[in-house]
Write an enzyme that holds these catalytic residues in place. Structure first.
Site, PDB file in Angstrom:
ATOM      1  N   GLY A 132       0.801  -1.214   0.000  1.00 40.44           N
ATOM      2  CA  GLY A 132       0.000   0.000   0.000  1.00 40.44           C
ATOM      3  C   GLY A 132       0.834   1.265   0.000  1.00 40.44           C
TER       4      GLY A 132
ATOM      5  N   LEU B 167       5.415   2.526  -3.169  1.00 44.28           N
ATOM      6  CA  LEU B 167       4.621   1.398  -2.691  1.00 44.28           C
ATOM      7  C   LEU B 167       5.397   0.698  -1.577  1.00 44.28           C
ATOM      8  CD1 LEU B 167       2.294  -0.725  -2.960  1.00 44.28           C
ATOM      9  CD2 LEU B 167       3.757  -1.886  -4.638  1.00 44.28           C
ATOM     10  N   HIS B 168       4.762   0.568  -0.414  1.00 43.56           N
ATOM     11  CA  HIS B 168       5.346  -0.206   0.672  1.00 43.56           C
ATOM     12  C   HIS B 168       4.966  -1.666   0.451  1.00 43.56           C
ATOM     13  CE1 HIS B 168       6.635   3.082   3.338  1.00 43.56           C
ATOM     14  NE2 HIS B 168       5.645   3.754   2.751  1.00 43.56           N
ATOM     15  N   CYS B 169       5.962  -2.535   0.441  1.00 49.77           N
ATOM     16  CA  CYS B 169       5.775  -3.975   0.278  1.00 49.77           C
ATOM     17  C   CYS B 169       6.290  -4.623   1.557  1.00 49.77           C
ATOM     18  CB  CYS B 169       6.564  -4.484  -0.923  1.00 49.77           C
ATOM     19  SG  CYS B 169       6.234  -3.573  -2.443  1.00 49.77           S
TER      20      CYS B 169
END
Length: 163
Positions: free
Chosen positions: A106, A120-122
């Site tokens: 997200g 985008l944070h993964c």
């Protein structure tokens, strides 16, 4: 000394590079950038978060300077870009954290984003320490963290939504 944030006024436009932005330096492989890339192509690059909040915490950023999720539009181009960012993130976490039972993907929304360059944070959970999960939780009307799949639904062009 350079400030670690992007310098673009409120009328910032999407450009290949910002006036100065730490993420643009990373994406453009600036001579002073020491960030090790986990993945790169002509659209995105991926690297480890410098302040990880989970067992694995990667960032996937577009090469093009897009300030925030608020600058994404309902277009095939933006939808494909975000879809590609998510795919890259999923592939990296599948490779590097195969035993992780839960992943989270997200974006932080203004004013909760720390850098004005879309990222985008993964996350391969668990959160470390566990209280950091608060940072990656949607806050309803206040914004906060938006799940990548929800963002993809929001920016999906009508022609694609009906197919």
């Amino acid at each position: 000394m350079k400030n670690p944030f992007c310098f673009r006024g409120p009328a910032a436009k999407r450009t290949p590079m910002a006036d100065w932005c730490v993420f643009c330096d990373i994406a453009g492989r600036a001579p002073g950038s020491t960030t090790a890339l986990l993945y790169s192509d002509d659209k995105v690059v991926a690297f480890q978060d410098i302040n990880p909040s989970a067992f694995r915490h990667y960032l996937v950023i577009p090469v093009e300077h897009i300030p925030t999720v608020n600058d994404l539009r309902i277009t095939s181009e933006d939808h494909q870009l975000v879809s590609h960012m998510v795919k890259v993130g999923k592939d990296l976490l599948d490779r590097d954290a195969p035993g992780s039972e839960e992943h989270r993907f997200g974006f932080h929304q203004p004013p909760f984003n720390s850098i004005d360059h879309l990222h985008l944070h993964c996350l391969a959970l668990p959160f470390i320490p566990s209280w950091k999960q608060v940072k990656y939780t949607p806050l309803g009307l206040l914004g906060g963290f938006v799940d990548a799949e929800k963002l993809l639904e929001k920016i999906k062009p009508q022609a694609e939504a009906n197919s």
